[in-house]
Motif scaffolding. Structure first.
Motif, PDB file in Angstrom:
ATOM      1  N   ALA A 172      40.822  31.111  33.906  1.00  0.00           N
ATOM      2  CA  ALA A 172      40.650  30.254  32.988  1.00  0.00           C
ATOM      3  C   ALA A 172      38.176  30.285  33.234  1.00  0.00           C
ATOM      4  CB  ALA A 172      41.293  28.687  33.073  1.00  0.00           C
ATOM      5  N   ASN A 208      33.478  30.426  36.189  1.00  0.00           N
ATOM      6  CA  ASN A 208      34.980  30.464  36.177  1.00  0.00           C
ATOM      7  C   ASN A 208      34.791  29.593  36.833  1.00  0.00           C
ATOM      8  OD1 ASN A 208      34.450  31.671  38.773  1.00  0.00           O
ATOM      9  ND2 ASN A 208      36.461  33.256  38.454  1.00  0.00           N
ATOM     10  N   SER A 251      41.237  34.298  49.857  1.00  0.00           N
ATOM     11  CA  SER A 251      41.155  33.365  51.196  1.00  0.00           C
ATOM     12  C   SER A 251      39.966  31.777  50.138  1.00  0.00           C
ATOM     13  CB  SER A 251      40.955  33.924  52.340  1.00  0.00           C
ATOM     14  OG  SER A 251      38.931  34.454  51.846  1.00  0.00           O
ATOM     15  N   THR A 257      39.522  30.899  47.553  1.00  0.00           N
ATOM     16  CA  THR A 257      40.335  30.346  46.425  1.00  0.00           C
ATOM     17  C   THR A 257      41.147  28.965  46.841  1.00  0.00           C
ATOM     18  OG1 THR A 257      39.884  31.406  44.509  1.00  0.00           O
ATOM     19  CG2 THR A 257      41.638  30.309  44.459  1.00  0.00           C
ATOM     20  N   LYS A 317      39.657  26.374  49.293  1.00  0.00           N
ATOM     21  CA  LYS A 317      39.070  24.709  48.077  1.00  0.00           C
ATOM     22  C   LYS A 317      39.576  24.631  47.490  1.00  0.00           C
ATOM     23  CE  LYS A 317      35.718  24.917  43.720  1.00  0.00           C
ATOM     24  NZ  LYS A 317      35.448  25.154  42.957  1.00  0.00           N
ATOM     25  N   PRO A 376      45.152  37.349  51.275  1.00  0.00           N
ATOM     26  CA  PRO A 376      43.797  38.410  52.121  1.00  0.00           C
ATOM     27  C   PRO A 376      42.669  37.632  53.501  1.00  0.00           C
ATOM     28  CG  PRO A 376      43.319  39.158  49.760  1.00  0.00           C
ATOM     29  CD  PRO A 376      44.715  38.169  49.544  1.00  0.00           C
ATOM     30  N   SER A 415      40.934  38.493  56.486  1.00  0.00           N
ATOM     31  CA  SER A 415      40.880  39.409  57.210  1.00  0.00           C
ATOM     32  C   SER A 415      40.168  38.551  58.230  1.00  0.00           C
ATOM     33  CB  SER A 415      39.552  40.583  57.149  1.00  0.00           C
ATOM     34  OG  SER A 415      38.907  39.795  56.868  1.00  0.00           O
ATOM     35  N   ARG A 416      39.054  37.118  57.750  1.00  0.00           N
ATOM     36  CA  ARG A 416      38.685  36.426  58.701  1.00  0.00           C
ATOM     37  C   ARG A 416      39.343  35.414  59.436  1.00  0.00           C
ATOM     38  NH1 ARG A 416      34.304  35.488  54.527  1.00  0.00           N
ATOM     39  NH2 ARG A 416      35.478  35.897  53.659  1.00  0.00           N
ATOM     40  N   LYS A 426      38.017  45.462  56.268  1.00  0.00           N
ATOM     41  CA  LYS A 426      38.672  44.574  55.599  1.00  0.00           C
ATOM     42  C   LYS A 426      40.287  44.643  54.375  1.00  0.00           C
ATOM     43  CE  LYS A 426      34.814  41.551  54.542  1.00  0.00           C
ATOM     44  NZ  LYS A 426      35.019  39.996  54.414  1.00  0.00           N
ATOM     45  N   TYR A 483      42.758  46.743  49.747  1.00  0.00           N
ATOM     46  CA  TYR A 483      44.173  46.447  48.729  1.00  0.00           C
ATOM     47  C   TYR A 483      45.648  48.184  48.493  1.00  0.00           C
ATOM     48  CZ  TYR A 483      41.553  42.840  49.203  1.00  0.00           C
ATOM     49  OH  TYR A 483      40.999  41.322  49.639  1.00  0.00           O
ATOM     50  N   THR A 490      35.075  37.280  43.509  1.00  0.00           N
ATOM     51  CA  THR A 490      35.113  38.246  44.118  1.00  0.00           C
ATOM     52  C   THR A 490      35.882  39.350  44.192  1.00  0.00           C
ATOM     53  OG1 THR A 490      33.602  36.825  45.828  1.00  0.00           O
ATOM     54  CG2 THR A 490      34.384  38.423  47.042  1.00  0.00           C
TER      55      THR A 490
HETATM   56  N1  LIG Z   1      38.426  29.979  36.597  1.00  0.00           N
HETATM   57  C1  LIG Z   1      39.755  30.463  37.176  1.00  0.00           C
HETATM   58  O1  LIG Z   1      41.018  30.531  37.121  1.00  0.00           O
HETATM   59  C2  LIG Z   1      39.863  30.159  38.848  1.00  0.00           C
HETATM   60  C3  LIG Z   1      41.045  31.153  39.613  1.00  0.00           C
HETATM   61  C4  LIG Z   1      41.167  31.273  40.677  1.00  0.00           C
HETATM   62  C5  LIG Z   1      39.238  30.721  42.162  1.00  0.00           C
HETATM   63  N2  LIG Z   1      38.493  30.019  40.974  1.00  0.00           N
HETATM   64  C6  LIG Z   1      37.549  29.705  41.893  1.00  0.00           C
HETATM   65  O2  LIG Z   1      36.609  30.835  42.250  1.00  0.00           O
HETATM   66  C7  LIG Z   1      35.994  30.557  43.314  1.00  0.00           C
HETATM   67  C8  LIG Z   1      36.498  31.440  44.442  1.00  0.00           C
HETATM   68  O3  LIG Z   1      36.746  33.212  44.345  1.00  0.00           O
HETATM   69  P1  LIG Z   1      35.813  33.596  44.998  1.00  0.00           P
HETATM   70  O4  LIG Z   1      34.926  34.948  44.975  1.00  0.00           O
HETATM   71  O5  LIG Z   1      34.501  32.814  46.297  1.00  0.00           O
HETATM   72  O6  LIG Z   1      36.468  34.296  46.527  1.00  0.00           O
HETATM   73  P2  LIG Z   1      38.660  34.430  45.902  1.00  0.00           P
HETATM   74  O7  LIG Z   1      38.479  35.418  44.888  1.00  0.00           O
HETATM   75  O8  LIG Z   1      38.900  33.019  46.310  1.00  0.00           O
HETATM   76  O9  LIG Z   1      38.341  35.305  47.347  1.00  0.00           O
HETATM   77  C9  LIG Z   1      37.224  36.319  47.580  1.00  0.00           C
HETATM   78  C10 LIG Z   1      38.060  37.629  48.405  1.00  0.00           C
HETATM   79  O10 LIG Z   1      38.028  38.808  48.489  1.00  0.00           O
HETATM   80  C11 LIG Z   1      38.166  39.355  49.944  1.00  0.00           C
HETATM   81  N3  LIG Z   1      36.876  40.415  49.862  1.00  0.00           N
HETATM   82  C12 LIG Z   1      35.750  39.449  50.037  1.00  0.00           C
HETATM   83  N4  LIG Z   1      35.154  40.861  50.338  1.00  0.00           N
HETATM   84  C13 LIG Z   1      36.210  41.667  50.657  1.00  0.00           C
HETATM   85  C14 LIG Z   1      36.002  43.124  50.901  1.00  0.00           C
HETATM   86  N5  LIG Z   1      35.029  43.857  50.316  1.00  0.00           N
HETATM   87  N6  LIG Z   1      37.568  44.146  51.042  1.00  0.00           N
HETATM   88  C15 LIG Z   1      38.526  43.659  51.046  1.00  0.00           C
HETATM   89  N7  LIG Z   1      38.561  41.827  50.558  1.00  0.00           N
HETATM   90  C16 LIG Z   1      37.059  41.450  50.132  1.00  0.00           C
HETATM   91  C17 LIG Z   1      38.570  38.063  50.657  1.00  0.00           C
HETATM   92  O11 LIG Z   1      39.312  38.456  52.611  1.00  0.00           O
HETATM   93  P3  LIG Z   1      38.273  38.093  53.511  1.00  0.00           P
HETATM   94  O12 LIG Z   1      39.031  36.445  53.937  1.00  0.00           O
HETATM   95  O13 LIG Z   1      39.712  39.584  54.496  1.00  0.00           O
HETATM   96  O14 LIG Z   1      37.325  38.327  53.395  1.00  0.00           O
HETATM   97  C18 LIG Z   1      38.916  36.682  49.855  1.00  0.00           C
HETATM   98  O15 LIG Z   1      40.638  36.915  50.498  1.00  0.00           O
HETATM   99  C19 LIG Z   1      36.465  29.307  44.185  1.00  0.00           C
HETATM  100  O16 LIG Z   1      35.263  27.765  43.105  1.00  0.00           O
HETATM  101  C20 LIG Z   1      38.094  28.902  42.844  1.00  0.00           C
HETATM  102  O17 LIG Z   1      37.853  27.737  42.633  1.00  0.00           O
HETATM  103  C21 LIG Z   1      38.244  30.359  39.545  1.00  0.00           C
END
Ligand SMILES: NC(=O)c1ccc[n+]([C@@H]2O[C@H](COP(=O)([O-])OP(=O)(O)OC[C@H]3O[C@@H](n4cnc5c(N)ncnc54)[C@H](OP(=O)(O)O)[C@@H]3O)[C@@H](O)[C@H]2O)c1
Length: 233
Positions: free
Chosen positions: A11, A18, A44, A46, A49, A89, A91-92, A140, A143, A166
């Motif tokens: 969304a 987002n 992780s 998401t 949070k 995912p 890894s940490r 990491k 995928y 991310t």
């Molecule tokens: N609006 C929407 O539809 C929506 C939907 C979902 C989430 N969100 C929001 O998105 C935010 C979170 O987003 P985010 O971007 O911070 O985190 P994220 O995408 O939820 O999490 C990052 C993920 O990427 C992995 N990752 C990071 N670096 C990597 C690499 N180099 N290689 C492989 N995997 C890697 C991490 O794994 P590791 O833990 O192994 O590092 C983790 O599982 C929250 O605020 C949430 O509310 C919004």
């Protein structure tokens, strides 16, 4: 190599954010059944949070008495349960609420994606709580390998990504995503230049050329929200 169809579903606000605006969650989750997903891939970040406030971290020193011997994940072809598998995912080893997640009704199983660098005490926690996990990658999560394993081991053919920019960015940049689906909300969320958005290029500077999409469908929904579905060219 066989890998599942991958759908990134977010969304967003009109300015591509987002986070930082009220999402119509009823509408958002109401559309999830569109894909009849076999698994949800949640970042992780998401998960932490969304759920960490509800559940305190679990500890190997307090193993629940009602713990089953194992949480086996049956292949899709061997179950009538139409719910998906939650795959994270991690890894940490940051997600320490797996018993809580497993108790939620949304998923028929859960699976942690770890790597060779995941702290041993976290692997010990997963094993003590009988949480299924895969080692897929050195540092990491790898995928392409993880998606192939999900298909081979569990028959996963469709996977929806529920994550922030991310993970979306990594998957899109690696050419692993088939569909980008956006529930566009009539809001300008703003935020600073680092505010979260649907697609964050892993190198921080953008991928080699823009990622071209082709419109599959668009549908105006209630409240001025528009649902765009794009295929990745
Ligand atoms: N609006 C929407 O539809 C929506 C939907 C979902 C989430 N969100 C929001 O998105 C935010 C979170 O987003 P985010 O971007 O911070 O985190 P994220 O995408 O939820 O999490 C990052 C993920 O990427 C992995 N990752 C990071 N670096 C990597 C690499 N180099 N290689 C492989 N995997 C890697 C991490 O794994 P590791 O833990 O192994 O590092 C983790 O599982 C929250 O605020 C949430 O509310 C919004």
């Amino acid at each position: 190599m066989t890998r599942p169809k991958v759908i990134v579903y977010n969304a967003t606000s009109l300015d591509g954010r987002n986070t930082g605006f009220p999402v119509d969650l009823g509408l958002y989750y109401g559309l999830v059944s569109t894909w009849k997903e076999h698994a949800t891939l949640a970042g992780s970040g998401t998960i932490l949070k969304a759920d960490a406030e509800e559940a305190p971290p679990e500890s190997i020193d307090a193993i629940p008495a009602d713990l089953p011997a194992e949480y086996a994940i049956l292949p899709v072809s061997e179950t009538d349960d139409e719910r998906g598998i939650l795959v994270v995912p991690d890894s940490r080893g940051r997600v320490k609420i797996w018993h809580f997640l497993r108790s939620q009704e949304y998923w028929r199983g859960v699976l942690s994606l770890c790597t060779e660098s995941t702290p041993p005490d976290h692997i010990a926690y997963l094993e003590a709580f009988a949480i299924p996990y895969l080692i897929v990658g050195a540092d990491k999560v790898d995928y392409p390998l993880a998606l192939e394993e999900l298909n081979t081991r569990f028959g996963v053919e469709t996977i929806r990504v529920d994550s922030g920019g991310t993970l979306n960015g990594i998957l899109i940049s690696q050419g692993l995503v088939d569909e980008v689906s956006v529930l566009l909300h009539p809001t300008l969320a703003g935020g600073d230049k680092d505010a979260s958005r649907l697609f964050i290029a892993p190198d921080g500077t953008g991928v080699d050329g823009a990622v071209d999409l082709e419109l599959l469908s668009l549908e105006p929904l209630e409240g001025g929200i528009v649902w765009f579905r794009y295929g990745v060219v």
